[in-house]
Write a protein that holds these residues in place. Structure first.
Motif, PDB file in Angstrom:
ATOM      1  N   GLU A   1       0.733  -1.011   0.177  1.00 58.87           N
ATOM      2  CA  GLU A   1       0.055  -0.017  -0.004  1.00 58.87           C
ATOM      3  C   GLU A   1       0.948   1.309   0.171  1.00 58.87           C
ATOM      4  OE1 GLU A   1      -3.569   0.358   0.146  1.00 58.87           O
ATOM      5  OE2 GLU A   1      -3.554  -1.492   0.005  1.00 58.87           O
ATOM      6  N   THR A   2       0.683   2.352  -0.747  1.00 60.15           N
ATOM      7  CA  THR A   2       1.147   3.636  -0.264  1.00 60.15           C
ATOM      8  C   THR A   2       0.515   4.338   0.497  1.00 60.15           C
ATOM      9  OG1 THR A   2      -0.054   4.567  -2.144  1.00 60.15           O
ATOM     10  CG2 THR A   2       1.897   3.381  -3.063  1.00 60.15           C
ATOM     11  N   GLY A   3       1.196   5.189   1.203  1.00 54.66           N
ATOM     12  CA  GLY A   3       0.534   6.071   2.268  1.00 54.66           C
ATOM     13  C   GLY A   3       1.716   6.315   3.112  1.00 54.66           C
ATOM     14  N   THR A   4       1.157   6.545   4.494  1.00 50.71           N
ATOM     15  CA  THR A   4       1.745   6.869   5.637  1.00 50.71           C
ATOM     16  C   THR A   4       3.330   6.205   5.709  1.00 50.71           C
ATOM     17  OG1 THR A   4      -0.236   7.146   6.828  1.00 50.71           O
ATOM     18  CG2 THR A   4       2.005   7.104   8.088  1.00 50.71           C
ATOM     19  N   ARG A   5       4.340   7.075   5.918  1.00 48.19           N
ATOM     20  CA  ARG A   5       5.715   6.754   5.747  1.00 48.19           C
ATOM     21  C   ARG A   5       6.304   7.273   7.222  1.00 48.19           C
ATOM     22  NH1 ARG A   5      10.425   7.965   1.582  1.00 48.19           N
ATOM     23  NH2 ARG A   5      12.170   7.022   3.188  1.00 48.19           N
ATOM     24  N   ILE A   6       6.778   6.288   7.962  1.00 46.22           N
ATOM     25  CA  ILE A   6       7.120   6.627   9.427  1.00 46.22           C
ATOM     26  C   ILE A   6       8.764   6.397   9.465  1.00 46.22           C
ATOM     27  CG2 ILE A   6       4.964   6.267  10.494  1.00 46.22           C
ATOM     28  CD1 ILE A   6       6.460   3.667  11.705  1.00 46.22           C
ATOM     29  N   TYR A   7       9.427   7.047  10.419  1.00 43.79           N
ATOM     30  CA  TYR A   7      10.783   6.956  10.710  1.00 43.79           C
ATOM     31  C   TYR A   7      11.150   6.126  12.052  1.00 43.79           C
ATOM     32  CZ  TYR A   7      15.557   7.463  11.909  1.00 43.79           C
ATOM     33  OH  TYR A   7      16.990   7.560  12.354  1.00 43.79           O
ATOM     34  N   THR A   8      11.756   5.368  12.155  1.00 40.21           N
ATOM     35  CA  THR A   8      12.002   4.573  13.510  1.00 40.21           C
ATOM     36  C   THR A   8      13.399   4.566  13.801  1.00 40.21           C
ATOM     37  OG1 THR A   8      11.581   2.545  14.732  1.00 40.21           O
ATOM     38  CG2 THR A   8      12.189   2.105  12.540  1.00 40.21           C
ATOM     39  N   THR A   9      13.880   4.683  14.974  1.00 40.64           N
ATOM     40  CA  THR A   9      15.194   4.776  15.363  1.00 40.64           C
ATOM     41  C   THR A   9      15.725   3.228  15.607  1.00 40.64           C
ATOM     42  OG1 THR A   9      14.664   4.992  17.847  1.00 40.64           O
ATOM     43  CG2 THR A   9      15.249   7.159  16.539  1.00 40.64           C
ATOM     44  N   GLY A  10      14.837   2.469  15.759  1.00 43.18           N
ATOM     45  CA  GLY A  10      15.074   0.990  16.010  1.00 43.18           C
ATOM     46  C   GLY A  10      14.167   0.113  15.559  1.00 43.18           C
TER      47      GLY A  10
END
Length: 74
Positions: A16-25
């Motif tokens: 799916e395209t849409g929300t993209r998040i960043y995670t530190t781990g």
């Protein structure tokens, strides 16, 4: 090369395209995908550790759910 570009080259789409998040781990694991006679491997998140962010705000990603809306909490 990104997963999106690879899919375009293979003329297949499974995300799916849409929300993209960043995670530190995060713990990531390889997943095998079979499309016809072709097989590809892609990294998927098996477990999140530490803080994750959406638009600079803390969020809690869910690794596995039955609805797209339930992938993020908070």
């Amino acid at each position: 090369m990104s997963l999106r570009i690879e899919q375009k080259l293979d003329n297949t789409f499974f995300t799916e395209t849409g929300t993209r998040i960043y995670t530190t781990g995060a713990h990531i694991v390889p997943m095998r995908i079979k499309i016809g006679k072709k097989q590809r491997y892609v990294w998927v998140v098996g477990e999140f550790k530490d803080d994750s962010y959406l638009d600079g705000k803390l969020c809690s990603p869910v690794v596995y759910t039955d609805r797209l809306e339930n992938l993020l909490q908070g």
